[in-house]
Design a protein around this motif. Structure first.
Motif, PDB file in Angstrom:
ATOM      1  N   ASP A 100      64.384  51.692  85.722  1.00  0.00           N
ATOM      2  CA  ASP A 100      62.954  51.463  85.497  1.00  0.00           C
ATOM      3  C   ASP A 100      62.680  50.854  84.132  1.00  0.00           C
ATOM      4  O   ASP A 100      61.644  50.229  83.916  1.00  0.00           O
ATOM      5  N   TYR A 101      63.603  51.057  83.167  1.00  0.00           N
ATOM      6  CA  TYR A 101      63.423  50.546  81.811  1.00  0.00           C
ATOM      7  C   TYR A 101      64.173  49.232  81.596  1.00  0.00           C
ATOM      8  O   TYR A 101      64.031  48.628  80.538  1.00  0.00           O
ATOM      9  N   GLY A 102      65.002  48.835  82.536  1.00  0.00           N
ATOM     10  CA  GLY A 102      65.764  47.600  82.423  1.00  0.00           C
ATOM     11  C   GLY A 102      67.177  47.795  82.922  1.00  0.00           C
ATOM     12  O   GLY A 102      67.664  48.922  83.037  1.00  0.00           O
ATOM     13  N   PRO A 103      67.874  46.692  83.221  1.00  0.00           N
ATOM     14  CA  PRO A 103      69.191  46.788  83.846  1.00  0.00           C
ATOM     15  C   PRO A 103      70.289  47.350  82.946  1.00  0.00           C
ATOM     16  O   PRO A 103      71.338  47.760  83.443  1.00  0.00           O
ATOM     17  N   HIS A 104      70.077  47.374  81.637  1.00  0.00           N
ATOM     18  CA  HIS A 104      71.114  47.835  80.707  1.00  0.00           C
ATOM     19  C   HIS A 104      70.690  49.058  79.901  1.00  0.00           C
ATOM     20  O   HIS A 104      71.394  49.454  78.969  1.00  0.00           O
ATOM     21  N   TYR A 105      69.570  49.664  80.247  1.00  0.00           N
ATOM     22  CA  TYR A 105      69.023  50.781  79.470  1.00  0.00           C
ATOM     23  C   TYR A 105      69.758  52.054  79.860  1.00  0.00           C
ATOM     24  O   TYR A 105      69.548  52.613  80.925  1.00  0.00           O
ATOM     25  N   TYR A 106      70.641  52.511  78.975  1.00  0.00           N
ATOM     26  CA  TYR A 106      71.449  53.707  79.206  1.00  0.00           C
ATOM     27  C   TYR A 106      71.010  54.754  78.195  1.00  0.00           C
ATOM     28  O   TYR A 106      71.048  54.514  76.982  1.00  0.00           O
ATOM     29  N   ALA A 107      70.570  55.905  78.685  1.00  0.00           N
ATOM     30  CA  ALA A 107      69.974  56.887  77.785  1.00  0.00           C
ATOM     31  C   ALA A 107      70.225  58.312  78.258  1.00  0.00           C
ATOM     32  O   ALA A 107      70.555  58.549  79.425  1.00  0.00           O
ATOM     33  N   ALA A 108      70.024  59.237  77.327  1.00  0.00           N
ATOM     34  CA  ALA A 108      70.027  60.671  77.607  1.00  0.00           C
ATOM     35  C   ALA A 108      68.847  61.277  76.855  1.00  0.00           C
ATOM     36  O   ALA A 108      68.504  60.826  75.758  1.00  0.00           O
TER      37      ALA A 108
END
Length: 126
Positions: A100-108
């Motif tokens: 939902d935030y973009g194709p590469h947005y990886y977060a915790a």
């Protein structure tokens, strides 16, 4: 745009143990400390984030506020999340891609011991 940000915390020793662990996973270090506060950043005395003892009066903002720390890699995001849960934080979103935030947005996402909503994120290819 921002120079630094600080959180008021109820227990400085507990919070410094938490932030020492989670921020070291992202490459940040304690750059100064005294009896009332601790600063974190990359260079000596140049804090980007600080925690300040405020006792029982410290209150985390409610819904709508969070702080996202920049991570150097997806592995660092994973390590941030593990360290947070091991040091008194609460899971608020497992590490992973957020389409939902973009194709590469990886977060915790986690809540710190005082209830502040914090995140570690990397948003770039590879």
């Amino acid at each position: 745009m921002l120079h630094h940000l600080s959180f008021g915390v109820t227990d400085l020793a507990r919070s410094s143990r938490f932030y020492d662990a989670v921020l070291s996973a992202l490459g940040y270090v304690q750059v100064w400390a005294d009896d009332t506060a601790v600063g974190y950043g990359l260079c000596d005395r140049e804090d980007l984030f600080a925690i300040k003892r405020r006792g029982a009066g410290a209150r985390a903002p409610g819904e709508g506020f969070h702080l996202a720390f920049s991570a150097p890699s997806r592995d660092a995001v994973d390590a941030f999340h593990r360290a947070a849960v091991l040091h008194g934080g609460t899971d608020n979103g497992q590490p992973g891609l957020r389409a939902d935030y973009g194709p590469h947005y990886y977060a915790a996402f986690v809540l710190d011991p005082d209830g502040y909503r914090i995140e570690a994120v990397i948003n770039r290819c590879a």
